[in-house]
Design an enzyme around this catalytic site. Sequence first.
Site, PDB file in Angstrom:
ATOM      1  N   LYS A   1       4.602   2.680  18.057  1.00 47.42           N
ATOM      2  CA  LYS A   1       3.322   2.857  17.225  1.00 47.42           C
ATOM      3  C   LYS A   1       2.400   1.533  17.039  1.00 47.42           C
ATOM      4  O   LYS A   1       2.711   0.621  16.676  1.00 47.42           O
ATOM      5  CB  LYS A   1       3.961   2.967  15.771  1.00 47.42           C
ATOM      6  CG  LYS A   1       2.792   3.226  14.673  1.00 47.42           C
ATOM      7  CD  LYS A   1       3.235   3.499  13.550  1.00 47.42           C
ATOM      8  CE  LYS A   1       2.180   4.136  12.381  1.00 47.42           C
ATOM      9  NZ  LYS A   1       1.147   3.038  12.200  1.00 47.42           N
TER      10      LYS A   1
ATOM     11  N   TYR B   1       0.921  -1.233   0.243  1.00 47.75           N
ATOM     12  CA  TYR B   1      -0.132  -0.025   0.029  1.00 47.75           C
ATOM     13  C   TYR B   1       0.840   1.112   0.204  1.00 47.75           C
ATOM     14  O   TYR B   1       0.633   2.187  -0.649  1.00 47.75           O
ATOM     15  CB  TYR B   1      -0.959   0.057   1.148  1.00 47.75           C
ATOM     16  CG  TYR B   1      -2.142   1.147   1.319  1.00 47.75           C
ATOM     17  CD1 TYR B   1      -3.203   1.053   0.640  1.00 47.75           C
ATOM     18  CD2 TYR B   1      -1.492   2.411   1.423  1.00 47.75           C
ATOM     19  CE1 TYR B   1      -4.036   1.984   0.768  1.00 47.75           C
ATOM     20  CE2 TYR B   1      -2.446   3.379   1.837  1.00 47.75           C
ATOM     21  CZ  TYR B   1      -3.786   3.164   1.069  1.00 47.75           C
ATOM     22  OH  TYR B   1      -4.731   4.229   0.983  1.00 47.75           O
TER      23      TYR B   1
END
Length: 722
Positions: A135, A50
């Site tokens: 994250k 992506y």
Amino acid sequence: MSDLFGFNPADDTGVSGAVRRRAEGLRKLLQYNDIQYYSADDPKLTDAQYDAYFRELVEIELKYPALVTPDSPTQRVGGAPLSRFSSVRHSVPMLSIRTETDSEVSGAEHFDARVRRELALSPTEAPVEYLAEPKFDGLAMSLRYELGLLVCAATRGDGDTGEDVTQNIRTISQIPARLPPGAPAVIEVRGEVYMCRADFEALNARQRESGEKTFVNPRNAAAGAVRQLNSAITAQRPLSFFAYGLGEVTPVQAGGPDFVTHLEILQTLRSWNFPVSSLIRVAHGAADLMHFYESIGSQRDQLPFDIDGVVYKVNQLALQKQMGFVSREPRWAVAHKFPAQEERTRVLGIDVQVGRTGKLTPVARLDPVFVGGATVTNATLHNLFELRRKRVRVGDMAVVRRAGDVIPEVVGVEQARRTHYVANFRMPRCCPVCGSTVVREKAEVNHRCSGGLFCAAQRKQAILHYAQRRAVEIEGLGEKLVEQLIDRDVVKVIPDLYRLGLRARAELQALPMDELAGSLSEDQKRELALGTLKELDRMADLSAQNVLDAIERSKQTTLPRFLFGLGIRHVGESTAKELARHFGTLERMVGASAEDLLQVSDIGPVVARSIRTFFAQAHNVEVLDQLRACGVSWPESEPAPVSSRPLSGKTFVITGTLPSLSRDQARDLVEAAGGKVAGSVSRKTSFVVAGAEAGSKLDKALELGVTVVDENGLKALLDGGT
Ligand code: IVH
């Protein structure tokens, strides 16, 4: 140049048709995947794919601004909301952050350089202060509190409008339903909803039991739980939350808080009972950021939850404001991702491998894929039952996971993509290597080849196991070499390693091997061995000599290494150490009864039986005798009573960076003193040894009331203090 119809493919924007079509194709692809990712929790592209397509589109659009369309994925954040939940408009948009990748310079250095440039700082000025955070790999959530009460929880959606999932979020006990008195009139707390790995495993086990769909990873499970229309179901799916920022807040002029740093925001949220990760750190300049990246990366596999990188944020809010935003991303924050641990690829075939104990393992042969920092061409399917449960068939697109040092495995497949019928995989009835019957004991999941040492595959694995670094260590004796030695019948059993070439010569001269060995000088034996090795493929003079020297060196070993190398079922490295310590000599161990063996700490009936069975077989004892005769030896010692060592019966967990000892050194010291070292903290842990930057393990220890010591405390314990 014009095409067949006389059109000039470059129109008035100066963009060629090919570029225009590429941009359109990329937009469609990304839009489709956004829907799959955000609305159906079923992405068709990996994050890495992506990102690559996204970057390509950004680059085209930057070069040819005329190609930017209002609906381009580059102009939005994420996908449009699902229609079944009501929509919530975010008063402050929920932004995404730019991803920094490592090229010649580290992502951390790149970001720091950019920040300094944008703040017009000269090289002599002090390092910029950042807050570095993990994250979290879940889904973004905005929690709106009005007059101290949680009034709305919304997903990110397209960044401007999300879904109202308040009822579901109320089931998460970690999220406060009300704030303490004095909280601002309006405050939106932003963070990540995620599922702990252990909760994910337990959920999947429950789903399997009730015959329902299992989830591929914790992120998808969390997303599915948040999107449940029935919040009673969400309540049964254990979700967790970490706060990492704010959305709308009552302005200072209207009595709102006057935060100065991002850290202060997180500390305040923590004081209001929001979970804030204990892994966050203040960092000064690029070096600190890089250190944080490395440190979190090394802890990644041991953390109780998935993370996919780290996030760096400029800590001073005034500087954040000064830097502002570019399109949909803040300039003051960046995500620095770790290599992806999961990727999709096609299953080209399913092979069966035979292990040291004869276990048959189905292995997926894959279209090569880069995952977890390496190219993977094979991934284990563990056993027939796992393979069936995951419904893997040749031709399927599979999700392959490679985390840390763990063997790559197939996590699941996309069944929807199967276009034609493919027969189910069957275990072979005969061993693919030696043709012996394949058996499966009742209540065992594994199929096994019954050929024992007749089976070349088992012999190869036995030799490799004996020669590995943690056993007697024969450097250079790798898979390719062992394969040739076994296939050419140079080596049949382990002692043959120490008498290379002798078997063939003995057969030729029709002499018993012992007799021949006795008649040759040491030099003649070495010549014979060298000659034998040099006949093998890819064996130059020097490498043959090196291997022979390594074989010679392996003769001086230790009892634990030797025992481990024998490959007795259930006797791993730590059991071998315990056995060696307890008995002191091999002879005492060979003669030990089951009762004697049960005296050894950590040895139960299954392991005791396995050891007895091994030493009860005449051919095994003969192998031991032959190895001794070939000169394999180790220092022997007196049997040690269990209680004589200071840390016997104690379990340790070592976390963080100790001032002078590496973690391996600390482990060796603990083990040498009779203690055990475990990877995770539980109620059974006796001590947690914590160094700098200890994270979640330290938290867990404090939560469970486990005694925490530092390096000096550990040394005191080693010296016999308590
Ligand atoms: S800060 C303006 N901090 O990563 C900055 N995001 O594109 C807003 N994420 O899906 C994000 N951990 O949900 C931030 N410590 C962290 C994060 C984090 C995970 C997610 C976030 C969003 C994506 C950012």
